[in-house]
Design a protein around this motif. Structure first.
Motif, PDB file in Angstrom:
ATOM      1  N   GLU A  44      49.470 103.755  41.108  1.00 14.75           N
ATOM      2  CA  GLU A  44      48.852 104.868  40.376  1.00 14.75           C
ATOM      3  C   GLU A  44      49.872 105.781  39.708  1.00 14.75           C
ATOM      4  O   GLU A  44      49.503 106.750  39.052  1.00 14.75           O
ATOM      5  N   VAL A  45      51.152 105.505  39.905  1.00 16.37           N
ATOM      6  CA  VAL A  45      52.217 106.385  39.408  1.00 16.37           C
ATOM      7  C   VAL A  45      53.035 105.671  38.343  1.00 16.37           C
ATOM      8  O   VAL A  45      53.384 104.500  38.498  1.00 16.37           O
ATOM      9  N   SER A  46      53.346 106.365  37.279  1.00 17.07           N
ATOM     10  CA  SER A  46      54.142 105.752  36.211  1.00 17.07           C
ATOM     11  C   SER A  46      55.607 105.670  36.623  1.00 17.07           C
ATOM     12  O   SER A  46      56.083 106.433  37.462  1.00 17.07           O
ATOM     13  N   GLN A  71      57.468 108.954  35.971  1.00 16.15           N
ATOM     14  CA  GLN A  71      57.213 109.953  37.003  1.00 16.15           C
ATOM     15  C   GLN A  71      58.066 109.680  38.238  1.00 16.15           C
ATOM     16  O   GLN A  71      58.705 110.578  38.789  1.00 16.15           O
ATOM     17  N   LEU A  72      58.071 108.421  38.650  1.00 19.57           N
ATOM     18  CA  LEU A  72      58.789 108.036  39.862  1.00 19.57           C
ATOM     19  C   LEU A  72      60.292 108.231  39.686  1.00 19.57           C
ATOM     20  O   LEU A  72      60.981 108.714  40.590  1.00 19.57           O
ATOM     21  N   GLU A 128      53.220 116.208  41.187  1.00 19.52           N
ATOM     22  CA  GLU A 128      52.232 115.366  40.505  1.00 19.52           C
ATOM     23  C   GLU A 128      51.951 114.105  41.322  1.00 19.52           C
ATOM     24  O   GLU A 128      50.799 113.675  41.445  1.00 19.52           O
ATOM     25  N   ILE A 129      53.003 113.521  41.883  1.00 21.04           N
ATOM     26  CA  ILE A 129      52.830 112.326  42.715  1.00 21.04           C
ATOM     27  C   ILE A 129      52.079 112.673  43.989  1.00 21.04           C
ATOM     28  O   ILE A 129      51.234 111.904  44.469  1.00 21.04           O
ATOM     29  N   LEU A 172      49.945 103.813  46.260  1.00 24.05           N
ATOM     30  CA  LEU A 172      50.411 104.972  45.507  1.00 24.05           C
ATOM     31  C   LEU A 172      51.209 104.547  44.278  1.00 24.05           C
ATOM     32  O   LEU A 172      51.028 105.095  43.183  1.00 24.05           O
ATOM     33  N   SER A 193      57.457 116.813  39.021  1.00 24.06           N
ATOM     34  CA  SER A 193      57.106 115.402  39.091  1.00 24.06           C
ATOM     35  C   SER A 193      56.708 115.013  40.513  1.00 24.06           C
ATOM     36  O   SER A 193      55.761 114.243  40.726  1.00 24.06           O
ATOM     37  N   SER A 212      46.918 101.826  35.982  1.00 25.95           N
ATOM     38  CA  SER A 212      46.334 102.668  37.032  1.00 25.95           C
ATOM     39  C   SER A 212      44.843 102.826  36.789  1.00 25.95           C
ATOM     40  O   SER A 212      44.327 102.549  35.698  1.00 25.95           O
ATOM     41  N   VAL A 234      48.420 112.712  43.366  1.00 25.59           N
ATOM     42  CA  VAL A 234      47.866 111.352  43.373  1.00 25.59           C
ATOM     43  C   VAL A 234      47.686 110.886  44.817  1.00 25.59           C
ATOM     44  O   VAL A 234      46.657 110.294  45.175  1.00 25.59           O
TER      45      VAL A 234
END
Length: 352
Positions: free
Chosen positions: A274-276, A279-280, A328-329, A271, A325, A26, A332
Motif C-alpha cells: 500500500e506504500v509507494s 514514500q518508503l 503517512e505510512i 503494508l 513521510s 495499491s 496506512v
C-alpha cells in the motif's frame, strides 16, 4: 442510481484490501483507476457516498495517476466486478445488527468507540460538517470555546485532522486540550446533541445524536502521533510535568514509526503493497538498521537491492520531510489495522 453507486462504493472498499497477482497497484490506486474508468457522472455519484478523508485520498490518487495501461484497467475492472458480484444488502441499515456484529468481532471494549463513531457520524450533521472544513477554519470556529468543548470536538475528528487543528493553538491550550481528551470518559448524549445543534446552527439542517463514547487515552495518543515531531515532544514533556502517570499512559498507547519492527512479516508485506517506493525511500532515511533490515527481508531480493542502492545514493533530506513521510505510512498501517488486515505491536494487543 444512488443505491447502486453506494453498493459500488462498498465493493471498492471491500476489494481495497485484497492482494492480487495480476495487480501490483495499491487499493487506493485501484479505486482511482476505477473511478476514472467510470466517467465523471458515475464517479461523482460514488464520491458523494464517501467521507471527506476518503474523497481527499482517492482524489489525490486520481490526480497522481499516469500511464495507466489497458491491461491494468481491465485487471481493476475484472477484480471490481468479481467483488461486486459477491456483495449483498443483508443486514445493512440495522443499528442493532451493527452493534452485535462489531461487539462479537472485536469484543465490547474495542467495539465501543468504533460503534459510536459509526452511528454518531451517520446521524450527526453539525459535527460531521467539521470534517469537511479546513483545519485552520475549525480552529477559528472553536478557538474561544471552553477547552472541554474543544476536546470533545477534536475527539470526533479523525486523528490527522485533529492534529492539524491542535497545531493552530497556543502551547498552553494544546497541553490542556490533549490532557482533557486523554481523560475524557464519554459524554452524555443530551450534551453532545446540544453541541451538535449549536454547531449546526452555523451551518444548516437538523441532527439526532445517539452516541457518546468519545475521547480517551487512545484518541489523545492517535492525535499526538499525527503532530509534528517537535510539537509532539514538547507536548509530551509538558503533560508528563503536569501528570506523569497520564504521560506514561499516553506513551504506552502511541505507535511510532520505529514500532513497525514489532509487526509480523505478513503485516509488513501487506503494508508495503500500500506504500509507494518514494514514500518508503524518504521514510527509511530516519529509521534504524534493524527496521530497515525487516523491510528489506519482506521485499523481493531485486526490489530490496534497488532500495538499498537508492538509499545510499540519496541526497540529504529535511527531517520534517522524513517525519511527514513516516506519519503517512503510519496512517496506512492504522487503516490496515482497523480493517483487521495487520496487527500493530504498540499498546499491547489493541488494534490501533
Amino acid at each position: 442510481m444512488a443505491t447502486n453507486n453506494q453498493t459500488a462504493k462498498q465493493a471498492m472498499t471491500a476489494s481495497d484490501g485484497n492482494a492480487s497477482d495480476v495487480n501490483k497497484t495499491s487499493g487506493l490506486e485501484r479505486s482511482a483507476i476505477l473511478l476514472l474508468a467510470l466517467g465523471e457522472k458515475d464517479a461523482a455519484e460514488i464520491l458523494r457516498h464517501m467521507g471527506p478523508k476518503e474523497v481527499q485520498d482517492v482524489g489525490l490518487a486520481m490526480a497522481s495517476l499516469t500511464g495507466v495501461s489497458t491491461d491494468q484497467m481491465e485487471a481493476v475492472m475484472h477484480q471490481f466486478v468479481s467483488t461486486l458480484e459477491k456483495q449483498t444488502a443483508l443486514g445493512l441499515g440495522s443499528d442493532e445488527y451493527i452493534r452485535n456484529m462489531l461487539t462479537n468481532a472485536l469484543g465490547e471494549d474495542k467495539a465501543g468507540g468504533v460503534i459510536d463513531r459509526i452511528l454518531l457520524g451517520r446521524n450527526s450533521k453539525g459535527l460531521e460538517q467539521l470534517k469537511w472544513m479546513d483545519p485552520r477554519g475549525i480552529a477559528e470556529l472553536i478557538r474561544l470555546e471552553h477547552p472541554q468543548i474543544i476536546a470533545i470536538v477534536l475527539s470526533f475528528l479523525e486523528p490527522d485532522q485533529a492534529a492539524q487543528v491542535v497545531s493552530q493553538f497556543a502551547d498552553r491550550v494544546r497541553t490542556d486540550v490533549i490532557m482533557r481528551i486523554a481523560t475524557l470518559d464519554g459524554i452524555q448524549p443530551v450534551a453532545l446533541q446540544e453541541l451538535d445543534e449549536i454547531l449546526e446552527k452555523q451551518f444548516s439542517g437538523a441532527s439526532n445524536v445517539k452516541s457518546s463514547n468519545l475521547g480517551g487515552v487512545k484518541t489523545a495518543a492517535e492525535i499526538l502521533n499525527m503532530l509534528d515531531g517537535a510539537v509532539e515532544s514538547k507536548l509530551m514533556e509538558e503533560i508528563i510535568e503536569v501528570d506523569s502517570d497520564l504521560g506514561q499512559e499516553l506513551q504506552d498507547n502511541m505507535f511510532v514509526f520505529e514500532n513497525l519492527i514489532d509487526v509480523d512479516d505478513r503485516g509488513i508485506q501487506a503494508l508495503l503493497r500500500e506504500v509507494s517506493t518514494e514514500q518508503l525511500l524518504l521514510a527509511l532515511r530516519g529509521a534504524d538498521e534493524a527496521l530497515k533490515e525487516k523491510i528489506f527481508k519482506n521485499m523481493s531480493k531485486r526490489a530490496a537491492e534497488m532500495l538499498k542502492d537508492d538509499l545510499e545514493a540519496a541526497a540529504p533530506a529535511k527531517l520534517s520531510d522524513v517525519e511527514a513521510s513516516q506519519k503517512e505510512i503510519l496512517q496506512v498501517a492504522r487503516r490496515l489495522a482497523d480493517a483487521g488486515e495487520i496487527m500493530l505491536g504498540g499498546g499491547g494487543d489493541e488494534f490501533v
